[in-house]
Design a protein around this motif. Structure first.
Motif, short mmCIF file in Angstrom:
data_model
loop_
_atom_site.label_atom_id
_atom_site.label_comp_id
_atom_site.label_asym_id
_atom_site.label_seq_id
_atom_site.Cartn_x
_atom_site.Cartn_y
_atom_site.Cartn_z
N GLY A 31 -1.35 11.22 -16.31
CA GLY A 31 -2.66 10.90 -15.76
C GLY A 31 -2.82 11.27 -14.30
O GLY A 31 -3.81 10.92 -13.68
N GLY A 32 -1.83 11.94 -13.74
CA GLY A 32 -1.91 12.37 -12.35
C GLY A 32 -1.45 11.33 -11.34
O GLY A 32 -1.89 11.32 -10.20
N MET A 33 -0.55 10.47 -11.78
CA MET A 33 -0.04 9.42 -10.88
C MET A 33 0.91 10.02 -9.84
O MET A 33 1.52 11.07 -10.06
N CYS A 34 1.04 9.34 -8.71
CA CYS A 34 1.97 9.74 -7.65
C CYS A 34 3.37 9.86 -8.25
O CYS A 34 3.83 8.95 -8.94
N GLU A 35 4.04 10.96 -7.98
CA GLU A 35 5.37 11.18 -8.52
C GLU A 35 6.45 10.35 -7.81
O GLU A 35 7.57 10.25 -8.31
N THR A 36 6.13 9.76 -6.69
CA THR A 36 7.11 8.96 -5.97
C THR A 36 7.00 7.49 -6.33
O THR A 36 7.95 6.88 -6.81
N CYS A 37 5.83 6.89 -6.13
CA CYS A 37 5.70 5.44 -6.38
C CYS A 37 5.21 5.14 -7.80
O CYS A 37 5.40 4.03 -8.28
N HIS A 38 4.57 6.08 -8.45
CA HIS A 38 4.05 5.91 -9.82
C HIS A 38 3.05 4.77 -9.93
O HIS A 38 2.85 4.23 -11.01
N GLU A 39 2.43 4.37 -8.81
CA GLU A 39 1.51 3.24 -8.81
C GLU A 39 0.06 3.61 -8.60
O GLU A 39 -0.83 2.87 -9.00
N VAL A 40 -0.20 4.71 -7.92
CA VAL A 40 -1.57 5.14 -7.62
C VAL A 40 -1.70 6.62 -7.93
O VAL A 40 -0.70 7.34 -8.04
N PRO A 41 -2.93 7.11 -8.07
CA PRO A 41 -3.11 8.53 -8.35
C PRO A 41 -2.57 9.41 -7.23
O PRO A 41 -2.56 9.02 -6.06
N GLY A 42 -2.11 10.59 -7.62
CA GLY A 42 -1.67 11.57 -6.64
C GLY A 42 -2.84 12.01 -5.78
O GLY A 42 -4.00 11.91 -6.17
N TYR A 43 -2.51 12.53 -4.60
CA TYR A 43 -3.52 12.93 -3.63
C TYR A 43 -3.26 14.33 -3.10
O TYR A 43 -4.18 15.07 -2.81
N ILE A 44 -1.98 14.70 -2.96
CA ILE A 44 -1.64 15.97 -2.33
C ILE A 44 -0.45 16.61 -3.04
O ILE A 44 0.48 15.93 -3.44
N VAL A 45 -0.52 17.92 -3.23
CA VAL A 45 0.62 18.66 -3.77
C VAL A 45 1.51 19.00 -2.59
O VAL A 45 1.08 19.61 -1.61
N CYS A 75 2.86 7.87 0.16
CA CYS A 75 4.20 8.42 -0.10
C CYS A 75 4.39 9.75 0.62
O CYS A 75 5.48 10.03 1.14
N HIS A 76 3.36 10.55 0.68
CA HIS A 76 3.47 11.83 1.39
C HIS A 76 3.74 11.58 2.87
O HIS A 76 4.59 12.22 3.48
N GLN A 77 3.03 10.62 3.46
CA GLN A 77 3.24 10.31 4.87
C GLN A 77 4.64 9.75 5.11
O GLN A 77 5.27 10.05 6.12
N LYS A 78 5.13 8.94 4.19
CA LYS A 78 6.47 8.38 4.34
C LYS A 78 7.53 9.48 4.33
O LYS A 78 8.53 9.40 5.03
N GLU A 79 7.32 10.49 3.49
CA GLU A 79 8.28 11.61 3.44
C GLU A 79 8.16 12.50 4.66
O GLU A 79 9.09 13.20 5.00
N ASN A 80 7.01 12.50 5.28
CA ASN A 80 6.77 13.36 6.44
C ASN A 80 6.50 12.53 7.67
O ASN A 80 5.50 12.69 8.34
N VAL A 81 7.43 11.65 8.00
CA VAL A 81 7.25 10.73 9.11
C VAL A 81 6.96 11.49 10.40
O VAL A 81 6.28 11.01 11.28
N LYS A 82 7.43 12.71 10.49
CA LYS A 82 7.17 13.50 11.70
C LYS A 82 5.68 13.71 11.92
O LYS A 82 5.24 13.97 13.03
N ASP A 83 4.87 13.58 10.85
CA ASP A 83 3.42 13.72 10.98
C ASP A 83 2.76 12.42 11.42
O ASP A 83 1.56 12.36 11.60
N GLY A 84 3.52 11.37 11.56
CA GLY A 84 2.98 10.07 11.95
C GLY A 84 3.37 9.02 10.94
O GLY A 84 3.54 9.31 9.76
N PRO A 85 3.55 7.80 11.37
CA PRO A 85 3.97 6.74 10.45
C PRO A 85 2.91 6.43 9.42
O PRO A 85 1.72 6.62 9.64
N ALA A 86 3.36 5.93 8.28
CA ALA A 86 2.44 5.55 7.21
C ALA A 86 1.78 4.21 7.50
O ALA A 86 0.81 3.85 6.86
#
Length: 107
Positions: A31-45, A75-86
């Motif tokens: 259904g397009g869920m986030c591949e990391t948390c599996h709790e909310v829809p994905g947003y970014i590839v 989840c994307h922000q958490k993986e890319n902390v260099k872009d700013g904290p989540a």
């Protein structure tokens, strides 16, 4: 925000077609869920191996499904902390009627 060397790539038809196909694959799987948390829809590839000037022309890295991930914004922000904290990002879910509910910030 795409780095200067990658802007042409992210605006290319090849990337847009690849991204669209990957999202369609993820929707068919779960259904397009986030591949990391599996709790909310994905947003970014997201590229698992980050694109660099040295690998951007490597099709396995730039366009290969094995190097892609469909993540929610948090989840994307958490993986890319260099872009700013989540911290401070708006988190949400949907109620039984499909209405968006904004969640309180985590402490």
């Amino acid at each position: 925000m795409a780095k200067e060397f990658a802007k042409a790539f992210y605006n290319s038809k090849r990337w847009k077609d690849c991204r669209r196909a990957y999202i369609a694959k993820r929707i068919a799987i779960d259904g397009g869920m986030c591949e990391t948390c599996h709790e909310v829809p994905g947003y970014i590839v997201h590229h698992k191996i980050e694109l660099t000037p040295d690998n951007i022309n490597d099709l396995d890295i730039a366009l290969g499904f094995n190097n892609l991930k469909y993540d929610c914004h948090i989840c994307h922000q958490k993986e890319n902390v260099k872009d700013g904290p989540a911290d401070g990002l708006v988190k949400y879910e949907f109620d039984s009627e499909g209405e968006m509910v904004v969640l309180p910030p985590e402490k």
